[in-house]
Design an enzyme around this catalytic site. Structure first.
Site, short mmCIF file in Angstrom:
data_model
loop_
_atom_site.label_atom_id
_atom_site.label_comp_id
_atom_site.label_asym_id
_atom_site.label_seq_id
_atom_site.Cartn_x
_atom_site.Cartn_y
_atom_site.Cartn_z
N LYS A 44 6.65 5.64 11.58
CA LYS A 44 7.30 4.50 10.92
C LYS A 44 6.80 3.14 11.43
CE LYS A 44 9.12 6.07 8.15
NZ LYS A 44 8.48 6.93 7.11
N SER A 45 5.57 3.10 11.90
CA SER A 45 5.02 1.86 12.45
C SER A 45 3.94 1.24 11.58
CB SER A 45 4.45 2.11 13.84
OG SER A 45 5.44 2.61 14.70
N GLY A 46 3.58 1.90 10.47
CA GLY A 46 2.54 1.33 9.61
C GLY A 46 1.41 2.29 9.31
N TRP A 72 -2.45 11.19 1.96
CA TRP A 72 -2.46 12.22 3.00
C TRP A 72 -3.76 13.02 3.03
CZ3 TRP A 72 1.22 12.11 -0.98
CH2 TRP A 72 1.04 13.02 -2.02
N TRP A 77 -3.74 13.29 8.51
CA TRP A 77 -3.18 13.36 9.86
C TRP A 77 -3.92 14.43 10.66
CZ3 TRP A 77 0.18 11.42 6.20
CH2 TRP A 77 1.06 10.41 6.61
N HIS A 99 -0.09 10.78 15.02
CA HIS A 99 1.07 10.34 15.80
C HIS A 99 1.01 10.90 17.22
CE1 HIS A 99 2.92 8.74 12.23
NE2 HIS A 99 3.30 9.88 11.71
N SER A 129 13.80 2.14 9.95
CA SER A 129 12.95 2.81 8.96
C SER A 129 13.07 4.33 9.10
CB SER A 129 11.49 2.36 9.18
OG SER A 129 10.63 2.99 8.28
N PHE A 220 2.48 -4.71 -0.05
CA PHE A 220 3.60 -3.78 -0.28
C PHE A 220 3.74 -3.48 -1.77
CE2 PHE A 220 8.11 -2.75 -0.83
CZ PHE A 220 8.28 -1.78 0.14
N MET A 223 0.91 -1.26 -3.10
CA MET A 223 1.04 0.13 -2.64
C MET A 223 2.22 0.81 -3.32
SD MET A 223 -0.03 0.00 1.38
CE MET A 223 0.59 1.64 1.70
N ARG A 248 10.01 1.51 1.55
CA ARG A 248 11.43 1.18 1.42
C ARG A 248 11.64 -0.33 1.26
NH1 ARG A 248 15.55 -0.05 5.00
NH2 ARG A 248 13.92 -0.40 6.53
#
Ligand code: PPS
Length: 299
Positions: A44-46, A72, A77, A99, A129, A220, A223, A248
């Site tokens: 949730k950091s970007g 994705w 990831w 992560h 978030s 934002f 996207m 969000r």
């Protein structure tokens, strides 16, 4: 839909929807290439912001990847199941996100010349978030009440563990000029300037026009309108957009609408205690005085 409980991996709890024993072993043995670029984030950091931005920077503004490949698969990831499926389709230089804390990176990463962009976000906005994300993502554990979730977050009883452990691990690296630090708040404050910093770090000599184009497509609103990036392709049984959107709010300081004054003291003192004796300082003052100002200067 009910999911089995989280996988335990080196003390971290990971949701089984996207991760498996096999995907984690695959990540551990992943052959990192010198030209690879990793974006590293605590959740949730970007992360998905960088999944938009990196292909554009690396290609000099070619929109094809962000218009044709879900995020994705476009910038996968490292630790998730999809990497093995799409790895052969990634073009060089490859962009990946993770992560993972520093110590869980693949062995080949440490001896490579791969670059890292570490994106940090004010933990007060991260937890907000994350709280909403836990409500809409059915593959995550029920967050409980806001109060309960705050304790879970501070104690690291959430996916990928404690925020402070993540930040500490990536502040204590031996990576030298292979790593750059940037904040979510910096990107909010001046996205073209952030794109310029990232492109310079990656050795790209992009014109102002291309930088503006990239920033436009990474806003934002852009996207949110991009079906390859807004998770509308994901069935509602996995992500229930009626409860909350993945994209969000995309703002700095939403924590002000969620933290009571007692929670602010509790949260900031717990974070500061975890960071006692550290050589680095955070680019935000957690007491709530500033959210964006000074972030650029201090990172
Ligand atoms: S995850 O689940 O870890 O991959 O989530 P992550 O992508 O790291 O974080 C999701 C939050 O990032 C916000 N976001 C953006 N904010 C501003 N501008 C852009 N372009 C953008 N893209 C993603 C997203 O809205 C989530 O934050 P919140 O506060 O919940 O809105």
């Amino acid at each position: 839909m009910s999911w089995p409980s989280y996988i335990k991996y080196h003390g971290l709890a990971l949701p089984p929807g996207a991760h498996s024993e096999e995907s984690l072993e695959y990540a551990q043995n992943f052959a990192v290439e010198d030209t690879d670029v990793f974006t590293v984030t605590y959740p949730k950091s970007g992360t998905i912001w960088m999944q938009e931005l990196l292909p554009l920077v690396l290609s000099g503004g070619d929109l094809t990847p962000i218009q044709t490949i879900p995020n994705w698969d476009r910038v996968p990831w490292l630790e998730e199941k999809r990497l093995k499926v799409v790895v052969d389709q990634l073009s060089s230089p490859r962009a990946l996100v993770t992560h993972f804390p520093y110590q869980l990176m693949p062995q080949s990463f440490f001896s490579s010349k791969a670059k890292v962009i570490y994106v940090m976000r004010n933990p007060k906005d991260v937890i907000v978030s994350s709280y909403y994300f836990h409500q809409m993502a059915t593959f995550l554990e029920d967050p409980g009440t806001w109060d309960e979730f705050m304790d879970k977050f501070l104690e690291g009883r959430v996916m990928f563990g404690k925020w402070t452990d993540h930040v500490k691990s990536w502040r204590h690296t031996e990576l030298g000029d292979r790593i750059m630090y940037i904040t979510y708040e910096q990107m909010i404050q001046d996205l073209p300037a952030a794109v310029r910093l990232i492109s310079d770090f990656l050795g790209k000599n992009l014109s102002d026009k291309i930088i503006e184009k990239i920033a436009y497509h990474c806003s934002f609103n852009s996207m949110q309108a991009n079906i390859m990036s807004n998770f509308s392709l994901v069935p509602k049984v996995y992500m229930d957009s009626d409860k909350s959107q993945f994209l969000r709010k995309g703002v700095v300081g939403d924590w002000r609408k969620h933290f009571s004054s007692e929670q602010l003291v509790h949260f900031s003192s717990a974070i500061y205690k975890e960071l006692e004796g550290e050589r680095f300082t955070l680019p935000w003052s957690l007491d709530g005085a500033t959210d964006v100002a000074n972030v650029v200067a201090q990172v």
